[in-house]
Design a protein around this motif. Structure first.
Motif, PDB file in Angstrom:
ATOM      1  N   PHE A 122     -18.807  -8.223  -7.872  1.00  0.00           N
ATOM      2  CA  PHE A 122     -18.826  -9.340  -7.169  1.00  0.00           C
ATOM      3  C   PHE A 122     -18.334 -10.406  -7.893  1.00  0.00           C
ATOM      4  CE2 PHE A 122     -21.415 -13.458  -6.196  1.00  0.00           C
ATOM      5  CZ  PHE A 122     -20.709 -13.429  -4.830  1.00  0.00           C
ATOM      6  N   ILE A 123     -17.524 -11.365  -7.639  1.00  0.00           N
ATOM      7  CA  ILE A 123     -16.510 -12.315  -8.682  1.00  0.00           C
ATOM      8  C   ILE A 123     -16.928 -13.648  -7.727  1.00  0.00           C
ATOM      9  CG2 ILE A 123     -14.495 -13.065  -9.604  1.00  0.00           C
ATOM     10  CD1 ILE A 123     -13.519  -9.989  -9.154  1.00  0.00           C
ATOM     11  N   VAL A 124     -17.042 -14.731  -8.870  1.00  0.00           N
ATOM     12  CA  VAL A 124     -17.303 -16.258  -8.461  1.00  0.00           C
ATOM     13  C   VAL A 124     -16.004 -16.807  -9.422  1.00  0.00           C
ATOM     14  CG1 VAL A 124     -18.685 -18.138  -8.479  1.00  0.00           C
ATOM     15  CG2 VAL A 124     -19.681 -15.959  -8.390  1.00  0.00           C
ATOM     16  N   SER A 125     -14.947 -17.554  -8.648  1.00  0.00           N
ATOM     17  CA  SER A 125     -14.106 -18.099  -9.362  1.00  0.00           C
ATOM     18  C   SER A 125     -13.921 -19.544  -9.199  1.00  0.00           C
ATOM     19  CB  SER A 125     -12.613 -17.103  -8.931  1.00  0.00           C
ATOM     20  OG  SER A 125     -11.880 -17.618  -9.461  1.00  0.00           O
ATOM     21  N   GLN A 126     -13.051 -20.344 -10.034  1.00  0.00           N
ATOM     22  CA  GLN A 126     -12.527 -21.395 -10.020  1.00  0.00           C
ATOM     23  C   GLN A 126     -11.227 -21.175  -9.125  1.00  0.00           C
ATOM     24  OE1 GLN A 126     -12.094 -22.647 -14.096  1.00  0.00           O
ATOM     25  NE2 GLN A 126     -13.896 -24.430 -13.574  1.00  0.00           N
ATOM     26  N   PRO A 127     -11.105 -21.890  -7.966  1.00  0.00           N
ATOM     27  CA  PRO A 127      -9.920 -21.689  -7.237  1.00  0.00           C
ATOM     28  C   PRO A 127      -8.666 -21.797  -7.926  1.00  0.00           C
ATOM     29  CG  PRO A 127     -11.159 -23.051  -5.860  1.00  0.00           C
ATOM     30  CD  PRO A 127     -12.045 -22.994  -7.243  1.00  0.00           C
ATOM     31  N   ILE A 128      -7.721 -20.686  -8.346  1.00  0.00           N
ATOM     32  CA  ILE A 128      -6.647 -20.900  -8.986  1.00  0.00           C
ATOM     33  C   ILE A 128      -5.502 -21.612  -8.553  1.00  0.00           C
ATOM     34  CG2 ILE A 128      -4.646 -19.121  -9.859  1.00  0.00           C
ATOM     35  CD1 ILE A 128      -6.611 -16.931 -10.050  1.00  0.00           C
ATOM     36  N   ASN A 129      -5.534 -22.113  -7.247  1.00  0.00           N
ATOM     37  CA  ASN A 129      -4.532 -23.124  -6.634  1.00  0.00           C
ATOM     38  C   ASN A 129      -4.831 -24.571  -7.056  1.00  0.00           C
ATOM     39  OD1 ASN A 129      -6.549 -23.800  -4.781  1.00  0.00           O
ATOM     40  ND2 ASN A 129      -5.258 -22.990  -3.129  1.00  0.00           N
ATOM     41  N   GLY A 130      -6.073 -24.646  -7.731  1.00  0.00           N
ATOM     42  CA  GLY A 130      -6.341 -25.870  -8.144  1.00  0.00           C
ATOM     43  C   GLY A 130      -6.960 -26.856  -6.831  1.00  0.00           C
ATOM     44  N   GLU A 131      -7.245 -26.352  -5.961  1.00  0.00           N
ATOM     45  CA  GLU A 131      -7.740 -27.133  -4.732  1.00  0.00           C
ATOM     46  C   GLU A 131      -9.138 -26.837  -4.853  1.00  0.00           C
ATOM     47  OE1 GLU A 131      -6.097 -28.975  -2.254  1.00  0.00           O
ATOM     48  OE2 GLU A 131      -4.379 -28.585  -3.490  1.00  0.00           O
ATOM     49  N   PRO A 132     -10.094 -27.570  -4.064  1.00  0.00           N
ATOM     50  CA  PRO A 132     -11.459 -27.463  -4.000  1.00  0.00           C
ATOM     51  C   PRO A 132     -11.895 -26.266  -3.503  1.00  0.00           C
ATOM     52  CG  PRO A 132     -10.903 -29.646  -3.448  1.00  0.00           C
ATOM     53  CD  PRO A 132      -9.851 -28.781  -3.451  1.00  0.00           C
ATOM     54  N   ALA A 133     -12.875 -25.566  -4.051  1.00  0.00           N
ATOM     55  CA  ALA A 133     -13.500 -24.170  -3.363  1.00  0.00           C
ATOM     56  C   ALA A 133     -14.001 -24.776  -1.947  1.00  0.00           C
ATOM     57  CB  ALA A 133     -14.559 -23.675  -4.144  1.00  0.00           C
ATOM     58  N   SER A 134     -13.783 -23.765  -0.964  1.00  0.00           N
ATOM     59  CA  SER A 134     -14.445 -23.945   0.292  1.00  0.00           C
ATOM     60  C   SER A 134     -14.787 -22.824   0.759  1.00  0.00           C
ATOM     61  CB  SER A 134     -13.270 -24.756   1.460  1.00  0.00           C
ATOM     62  OG  SER A 134     -12.407 -23.749   1.446  1.00  0.00           O
ATOM     63  N   VAL A 135     -15.688 -22.795   1.929  1.00  0.00           N
ATOM     64  CA  VAL A 135     -16.288 -21.537   2.317  1.00  0.00           C
ATOM     65  C   VAL A 135     -15.607 -21.136   3.590  1.00  0.00           C
ATOM     66  CG1 VAL A 135     -18.708 -22.339   1.491  1.00  0.00           C
ATOM     67  CG2 VAL A 135     -17.952 -22.740   3.893  1.00  0.00           C
ATOM     68  N   ALA A 136     -15.629 -19.743   3.728  1.00  0.00           N
ATOM     69  CA  ALA A 136     -14.572 -19.085   4.773  1.00  0.00           C
ATOM     70  C   ALA A 136     -15.682 -19.295   6.281  1.00  0.00           C
ATOM     71  CB  ALA A 136     -14.311 -17.895   4.346  1.00  0.00           C
ATOM     72  N   ASN A 137     -15.198 -19.892   7.108  1.00  0.00           N
ATOM     73  CA  ASN A 137     -16.052 -19.609   8.330  1.00  0.00           C
ATOM     74  C   ASN A 137     -16.074 -18.330   8.884  1.00  0.00           C
ATOM     75  OD1 ASN A 137     -17.240 -20.554  10.846  1.00  0.00           O
ATOM     76  ND2 ASN A 137     -15.393 -21.208  11.859  1.00  0.00           N
ATOM     77  N   GLY A 138     -17.151 -17.586   9.159  1.00  0.00           N
ATOM     78  CA  GLY A 138     -17.351 -16.645   9.839  1.00  0.00           C
ATOM     79  C   GLY A 138     -17.798 -15.182   8.784  1.00  0.00           C
ATOM     80  N   SER A 139     -17.532 -15.836   7.482  1.00  0.00           N
ATOM     81  CA  SER A 139     -17.669 -14.715   6.393  1.00  0.00           C
ATOM     82  C   SER A 139     -19.001 -14.903   5.789  1.00  0.00           C
ATOM     83  CB  SER A 139     -16.640 -15.116   5.199  1.00  0.00           C
ATOM     84  OG  SER A 139     -15.414 -15.038   5.434  1.00  0.00           O
ATOM     85  N   THR A 140     -19.620 -13.592   5.602  1.00  0.00           N
ATOM     86  CA  THR A 140     -20.900 -13.361   4.767  1.00  0.00           C
ATOM     87  C   THR A 140     -20.740 -12.217   3.886  1.00  0.00           C
ATOM     88  OG1 THR A 140     -22.012 -13.947   6.860  1.00  0.00           O
ATOM     89  CG2 THR A 140     -23.217 -13.017   5.110  1.00  0.00           C
ATOM     90  N   VAL A 141     -21.345 -12.392   2.627  1.00  0.00           N
ATOM     91  CA  VAL A 141     -21.337 -11.616   1.550  1.00  0.00           C
ATOM     92  C   VAL A 141     -22.795 -10.885   1.618  1.00  0.00           C
ATOM     93  CG1 VAL A 141     -21.092 -10.833  -0.756  1.00  0.00           C
ATOM     94  CG2 VAL A 141     -19.619 -12.630   0.260  1.00  0.00           C
ATOM     95  N   ALA A 142     -22.957  -9.684   1.666  1.00  0.00           N
ATOM     96  CA  ALA A 142     -24.369  -9.026   2.077  1.00  0.00           C
ATOM     97  C   ALA A 142     -24.408  -8.008   0.906  1.00  0.00           C
ATOM     98  CB  ALA A 142     -24.246  -8.102   3.406  1.00  0.00           C
ATOM     99  N   PHE A 143     -25.551  -8.374   0.193  1.00  0.00           N
ATOM    100  CA  PHE A 143     -26.072  -7.572  -1.175  1.00  0.00           C
ATOM    101  C   PHE A 143     -27.060  -6.427  -0.528  1.00  0.00           C
ATOM    102  CE2 PHE A 143     -24.678 -11.770  -2.673  1.00  0.00           C
ATOM    103  CZ  PHE A 143     -23.829 -11.074  -3.607  1.00  0.00           C
ATOM    104  N   SER A 144     -26.954  -5.364  -0.901  1.00  0.00           N
ATOM    105  CA  SER A 144     -28.060  -4.118  -0.538  1.00  0.00           C
ATOM    106  C   SER A 144     -29.093  -4.399  -1.293  1.00  0.00           C
ATOM    107  CB  SER A 144     -27.039  -2.841  -0.842  1.00  0.00           C
ATOM    108  OG  SER A 144     -28.057  -1.842  -0.224  1.00  0.00           O
ATOM    109  N   CYS A 145     -30.168  -4.246  -0.736  1.00  0.00           N
ATOM    110  CA  CYS A 145     -31.436  -4.355  -1.327  1.00  0.00           C
ATOM    111  C   CYS A 145     -32.121  -3.008  -1.030  1.00  0.00           C
ATOM    112  CB  CYS A 145     -32.501  -5.314  -0.637  1.00  0.00           C
ATOM    113  SG  CYS A 145     -31.501  -6.873  -0.874  1.00  0.00           S
TER     114      CYS A 145
END
Length: 132
Positions: free
Chosen positions: A53-76
């Motif tokens: 799982f990676i958290v990154s500053q956007p490489i294109n220099g634009e502000p980070a934004s969330v993806a509509n319809g996306s979810t990251v699920a962590f297994s518990c």
């Protein structure tokens, strides 16, 4: 199947504090800092089974934004860990969303435990447990 999942951050230090705390409930260690050739910082969390799982500053220099319809699920490992993940995320600056943590009835998978929340940048995350 997946090698990694990546989300963007507008404040990598805030994200490091958030994810070190939240993913610590799942047994993950601190995020390893990686500096891309572009100079942008990434945090890499590895759970030991080859996925990252990676958290990154956007490489294109634009502000980070969330993806509509996306979810990251962590297994518990348990329903209790689902709730712990959620509650830790909220205490660390995340936001609880949708229904409170708890069981959800599904037609195809039976009863599963879910908890949805957003990180401080607005990325939608989930803790999930499938009973044996």
């Amino acid at each position: 199947m997946l090698f990694h999942t990546m989300v963007g951050s507008n404040d990598i230090e805030r994200s490091k504090c958030f994810y070190d705390t939240v993913l610590g409930t799942l047994g993950a260690g601190e995020g390893a800092r990686n500096v891309a050739d572009s100079g942008h910082i990434r945090l890499i969390y590895n759970n030991g089974n080859g996925t990252n799982f990676i958290v990154s500053q956007p490489i294109n220099g634009e502000p980070a934004s969330v993806a509509n319809g996306s979810t990251v699920a962590f297994s518990c490992d348990s329903p209790e860990q689902v709730k712990q993940l959620h509650d830790t995320a909220v205490a660390a600056g995340g936001t609880s969303i949708e229904a409170p943590p708890g069981p959800r009835e599904t037609a195809s998978m039976g009863t599963i435990e879910l908890a949805y929340f957003r990180d401080p940048d607005g990325n939608k995350l989930c803790g999930i447990h499938f009973p044996a």
